[in-house]
Design a protein around this motif. Structure first.
Motif, PDB file in Angstrom:
ATOM      1  N   PRO A   1       9.229  -2.965  52.264  1.00  0.00           N
ATOM      2  CA  PRO A   1      10.114  -4.100  51.947  1.00  0.00           C
ATOM      3  C   PRO A   1      11.487  -3.632  51.481  1.00  0.00           C
ATOM      4  CG  PRO A   1       7.926  -4.429  51.004  1.00  0.00           C
ATOM      5  CD  PRO A   1       7.967  -3.018  51.495  1.00  0.00           C
ATOM      6  N   ARG A   2      12.532  -4.218  52.032  1.00  0.00           N
ATOM      7  CA  ARG A   2      13.892  -3.844  51.682  1.00  0.00           C
ATOM      8  C   ARG A   2      14.254  -4.140  50.222  1.00  0.00           C
ATOM      9  NH1 ARG A   2      17.635  -6.655  53.704  1.00  0.00           N
ATOM     10  NH2 ARG A   2      19.299  -5.164  53.256  1.00  0.00           N
ATOM     11  N   PRO A   3      13.796  -5.243  49.631  1.00  0.00           N
ATOM     12  CA  PRO A   3      14.172  -5.465  48.227  1.00  0.00           C
ATOM     13  C   PRO A   3      13.808  -4.304  47.304  1.00  0.00           C
ATOM     14  CG  PRO A   3      13.299  -7.477  49.145  1.00  0.00           C
ATOM     15  CD  PRO A   3      13.099  -6.425  50.190  1.00  0.00           C
ATOM     16  N   LEU A   4      12.650  -3.695  47.523  1.00  0.00           N
ATOM     17  CA  LEU A   4      12.269  -2.553  46.691  1.00  0.00           C
ATOM     18  C   LEU A   4      13.221  -1.384  46.892  1.00  0.00           C
ATOM     19  CD1 LEU A   4       8.380  -2.580  47.184  1.00  0.00           C
ATOM     20  CD2 LEU A   4       9.691  -3.484  45.259  1.00  0.00           C
ATOM     21  N   LEU A   5      13.592  -1.140  48.138  1.00  0.00           N
ATOM     22  CA  LEU A   5      14.507  -0.033  48.418  1.00  0.00           C
ATOM     23  C   LEU A   5      15.909  -0.321  47.895  1.00  0.00           C
ATOM     24  CD1 LEU A   5      13.373   0.722  52.081  1.00  0.00           C
ATOM     25  CD2 LEU A   5      12.660   1.883  49.997  1.00  0.00           C
ATOM     26  N   ASN A   6      16.345  -1.575  47.963  1.00  0.00           N
ATOM     27  CA  ASN A   6      17.661  -1.931  47.426  1.00  0.00           C
ATOM     28  C   ASN A   6      17.714  -1.751  45.911  1.00  0.00           C
ATOM     29  OD1 ASN A   6      18.557  -2.615  49.990  1.00  0.00           O
ATOM     30  ND2 ASN A   6      17.968  -4.758  49.765  1.00  0.00           N
ATOM     31  N   LEU A   7      16.650  -2.152  45.235  1.00  0.00           N
ATOM     32  CA  LEU A   7      16.590  -1.944  43.788  1.00  0.00           C
ATOM     33  C   LEU A   7      16.596  -0.453  43.459  1.00  0.00           C
ATOM     34  CD1 LEU A   7      13.918  -4.632  42.818  1.00  0.00           C
ATOM     35  CD2 LEU A   7      16.364  -4.695  42.282  1.00  0.00           C
ATOM     36  N   ALA A   8      15.863   0.325  44.250  1.00  0.00           N
ATOM     37  CA  ALA A   8      15.836   1.775  44.019  1.00  0.00           C
ATOM     38  C   ALA A   8      17.208   2.386  44.256  1.00  0.00           C
ATOM     39  CB  ALA A   8      14.805   2.426  44.937  1.00  0.00           C
ATOM     40  N   ALA A   9      17.945   1.918  45.266  1.00  0.00           N
ATOM     41  CA  ALA A   9      19.283   2.442  45.533  1.00  0.00           C
ATOM     42  C   ALA A   9      20.210   2.184  44.357  1.00  0.00           C
ATOM     43  CB  ALA A   9      19.845   1.812  46.805  1.00  0.00           C
ATOM     44  N   GLY A  10      20.165   0.987  43.800  1.00  0.00           N
ATOM     45  CA  GLY A  10      20.998   0.687  42.647  1.00  0.00           C
ATOM     46  C   GLY A  10      20.611   1.474  41.417  1.00  0.00           C
ATOM     47  N   ALA A  11      19.307   1.654  41.214  1.00  0.00           N
ATOM     48  CA  ALA A  11      18.849   2.398  40.041  1.00  0.00           C
ATOM     49  C   ALA A  11      19.207   3.878  40.132  1.00  0.00           C
ATOM     50  CB  ALA A  11      17.340   2.229  39.877  1.00  0.00           C
ATOM     51  N   LEU A  12      19.207   4.436  41.347  1.00  0.00           N
ATOM     52  CA  LEU A  12      19.475   5.867  41.512  1.00  0.00           C
ATOM     53  C   LEU A  12      20.964   6.199  41.555  1.00  0.00           C
ATOM     54  CD1 LEU A  12      16.765   6.781  44.173  1.00  0.00           C
ATOM     55  CD2 LEU A  12      16.790   7.480  41.787  1.00  0.00           C
ATOM     56  N   PHE A  13      21.751   5.364  42.211  1.00  0.00           N
ATOM     57  CA  PHE A  13      23.140   5.715  42.481  1.00  0.00           C
ATOM     58  C   PHE A  13      24.159   4.767  41.874  1.00  0.00           C
ATOM     59  CE2 PHE A  13      20.574   7.063  46.173  1.00  0.00           C
ATOM     60  CZ  PHE A  13      20.719   8.433  46.045  1.00  0.00           C
ATOM     61  N   GLY A  14      23.708   3.723  41.213  1.00  0.00           N
ATOM     62  CA  GLY A  14      24.650   2.744  40.707  1.00  0.00           C
ATOM     63  C   GLY A  14      24.943   1.673  41.742  1.00  0.00           C
ATOM     64  N   ALA A  15      25.736   0.694  41.353  1.00  0.00           N
ATOM     65  CA  ALA A  15      25.958  -0.465  42.210  1.00  0.00           C
ATOM     66  C   ALA A  15      26.734  -0.103  43.473  1.00  0.00           C
ATOM     67  CB  ALA A  15      26.685  -1.560  41.426  1.00  0.00           C
ATOM     68  N   GLN A  16      27.840   0.619  43.356  1.00  0.00           N
ATOM     69  CA  GLN A  16      28.707   0.852  44.507  1.00  0.00           C
ATOM     70  C   GLN A  16      28.106   1.850  45.493  1.00  0.00           C
ATOM     71  OE1 GLN A  16      32.569   1.932  43.018  1.00  0.00           O
ATOM     72  NE2 GLN A  16      32.958  -0.082  42.114  1.00  0.00           N
ATOM     73  N   LEU A  17      27.778   3.041  45.020  1.00  0.00           N
ATOM     74  CA  LEU A  17      27.197   4.040  45.910  1.00  0.00           C
ATOM     75  C   LEU A  17      25.818   3.604  46.389  1.00  0.00           C
ATOM     76  CD1 LEU A  17      27.728   6.748  47.247  1.00  0.00           C
ATOM     77  CD2 LEU A  17      26.725   7.874  45.253  1.00  0.00           C
ATOM     78  N   GLY A  18      25.074   2.908  45.543  1.00  0.00           N
ATOM     79  CA  GLY A  18      23.779   2.398  45.957  1.00  0.00           C
ATOM     80  C   GLY A  18      23.892   1.359  47.059  1.00  0.00           C
ATOM     81  N   LEU A  19      24.942   0.513  46.974  1.00  0.00           N
ATOM     82  CA  LEU A  19      25.167  -0.469  48.034  1.00  0.00           C
ATOM     83  C   LEU A  19      25.480   0.236  49.355  1.00  0.00           C
ATOM     84  CD1 LEU A  19      25.699  -3.281  49.174  1.00  0.00           C
ATOM     85  CD2 LEU A  19      28.008  -3.152  48.217  1.00  0.00           C
ATOM     86  N   ALA A  20      26.328   1.261  49.317  1.00  0.00           N
ATOM     87  CA  ALA A  20      26.666   1.987  50.543  1.00  0.00           C
ATOM     88  C   ALA A  20      25.433   2.647  51.152  1.00  0.00           C
ATOM     89  CB  ALA A  20      27.739   3.031  50.249  1.00  0.00           C
ATOM     90  N   ALA A  21      24.608   3.277  50.314  1.00  0.00           N
ATOM     91  CA  ALA A  21      23.403   3.929  50.826  1.00  0.00           C
ATOM     92  C   ALA A  21      22.426   2.909  51.402  1.00  0.00           C
ATOM     93  CB  ALA A  21      22.738   4.732  49.716  1.00  0.00           C
ATOM     94  N   ALA A  22      22.260   1.778  50.711  1.00  0.00           N
ATOM     95  CA  ALA A  22      21.322   0.756  51.188  1.00  0.00           C
ATOM     96  C   ALA A  22      21.802   0.123  52.486  1.00  0.00           C
ATOM     97  CB  ALA A  22      21.129  -0.304  50.116  1.00  0.00           C
ATOM     98  N   LEU A  23      23.099  -0.125  52.613  1.00  0.00           N
ATOM     99  CA  LEU A  23      23.612  -0.700  53.856  1.00  0.00           C
ATOM    100  C   LEU A  23      23.473   0.273  55.018  1.00  0.00           C
ATOM    101  CD1 LEU A  23      26.833  -2.653  52.818  1.00  0.00           C
ATOM    102  CD2 LEU A  23      24.680  -3.581  53.681  1.00  0.00           C
ATOM    103  N   GLY A  24      23.775   1.545  54.766  1.00  0.00           N
ATOM    104  CA  GLY A  24      23.584   2.527  55.825  1.00  0.00           C
ATOM    105  C   GLY A  24      22.137   2.605  56.268  1.00  0.00           C
ATOM    106  N   GLY A  25      21.209   2.600  55.309  1.00  0.00           N
ATOM    107  CA  GLY A  25      19.797   2.616  55.664  1.00  0.00           C
ATOM    108  C   GLY A  25      19.357   1.347  56.363  1.00  0.00           C
ATOM    109  N   THR A  26      19.943   0.210  55.979  1.00  0.00           N
ATOM    110  CA  THR A  26      19.604  -1.057  56.636  1.00  0.00           C
ATOM    111  C   THR A  26      19.976  -1.037  58.110  1.00  0.00           C
ATOM    112  OG1 THR A  26      19.852  -2.319  54.581  1.00  0.00           O
ATOM    113  CG2 THR A  26      20.072  -3.528  56.643  1.00  0.00           C
ATOM    114  N   VAL A  27      21.187  -0.611  58.409  1.00  0.00           N
ATOM    115  CA  VAL A  27      21.639  -0.571  59.799  1.00  0.00           C
ATOM    116  C   VAL A  27      20.828   0.461  60.587  1.00  0.00           C
ATOM    117  CG1 VAL A  27      23.597  -0.093  61.306  1.00  0.00           C
ATOM    118  CG2 VAL A  27      23.941  -1.365  59.185  1.00  0.00           C
ATOM    119  N   LEU A  28      20.551   1.613  59.972  1.00  0.00           N
ATOM    120  CA  LEU A  28      19.762   2.632  60.658  1.00  0.00           C
ATOM    121  C   LEU A  28      18.352   2.132  60.947  1.00  0.00           C
ATOM    122  CD1 LEU A  28      19.339   5.525  61.684  1.00  0.00           C
ATOM    123  CD2 LEU A  28      18.768   6.195  59.345  1.00  0.00           C
ATOM    124  N   GLY A  29      17.694   1.547  59.959  1.00  0.00           N
ATOM    125  CA  GLY A  29      16.343   1.035  60.178  1.00  0.00           C
ATOM    126  C   GLY A  29      16.302  -0.072  61.209  1.00  0.00           C
TER     127      GLY A  29
END
Length: 250
Positions: free
Chosen positions: A96-124
């Motif tokens: 589920p993407r919500p779990l991964l999005n929460l993990a991205a924010g917890a690991l990298f913060g809001a801005q970098l976590g958003l970039a990582a999550a969006l890149g992973g979203t498009v790739l997936g």
């Protein structure tokens, strides 16, 4: 030469000729690549891949590894890129993407976590779209005959970017289901990926902010992000109900 036994006649039948011995007809051997030319075989391979991916998620729970088992030596933009690649593989395997999005924010913060999550979203989404298009489209297209399926196929085939953008903005349709439905339709790669990237920004940003503020659940940022997630979920439910009511009225 042995003499014939008295009272018997010598056997004068001709010896069998080696060339006259009948041989069993050779069975033609199909090349290994010819098996995947059948739409049914490709669909079976797609189902096998998806089942294996789902079982692997249940057994290994990679979403926990991304959140709590992240290597401490990885940090910064390089770590975000590795996370995005792992994110894409996980979403293609039905994490589920919500779990991964929460993990991205917890690991990298809001801005970098958003970039990582969006890149992973498009790739997936691209991985799932490619699997569905290459292995499942030819076999599943003949079954798109129901009223709902035909309506969804018409929307995605003729209004792909607009329809996919609406699907991503209102998270009522599961991520994996939207990917494979788009793959079965005649929607192109470019509008699919562009609509996925743009439409996923608001909801992904809300989860990334919530994950970055998870240690402060009473903070305004956390409450605002949570409220946005709830409101978009309610809006998606209302839109889905209206669509269903309109189809029934027709």
């Amino acid at each position: 030469m042995p003499l014939p036994v008295p009272g018997t006649l010598p056997d004068r039948s001709p010896a069998p000729c080696p060339a006259a011995v009948s041989e069993a007809p050779a069975v033609p051997v199909r090349p290994s690549g010819a098996v995947l030319r059948s739409p049914g075989s490709r669909l079976a391979l797609l189902i096998a891949v998806l089942v294996c991916a789902g079982v692997a998620v249940l057994l290994y729970e990679p979403q926990r590894l991304l959140a709590s088992g992240w290597p401490p030596e990885l940090s910064g933009a390089g770590a975000a890129a590795v996370f995005a690649a792992a994110y894409g593989l996980c979403t293609a395997a039905f994490v589920p993407r919500p779990l991964l999005n929460l993990a991205a924010g917890a690991l990298f913060g809001a801005q970098l976590g958003l970039a990582a999550a969006l890149g992973g979203t498009v790739l997936g989404a691209g991985i799932a779209f490619t699997l569905g298009r290459v292995l499942g489209q030819d076999a599943l297209r003949p079954f798109v005959r129901g009223r709902w399926l035909a309506a969804a196929d018409g929307q995605l085939s003729h209004h792909g970017f607009r329809s996919m953008l609406a699907i991503r903005l209102f998270p009522g349709v599961p991520f994996a289901a939207a990917n494979y439905c788009a793959a079965v339709s005649r929607m192109g790669y470019a509008p699919f990926l562009l609509a996925t990237g743009l439409g996923s920004i608001p909801n992904t940003a809300a989860y990334a902010v919530a994950g970055s503020q998870a240690t402060a659940p009473t903070s305004p940022a956390f409450l605002g992000a949570t409220g946005f997630i709830v409101l978009t979920g309610l809006a998606a439910a209302v839109v889905a109900w209206r669509k269903r009511h309109r189809l029934h009225s027709r």
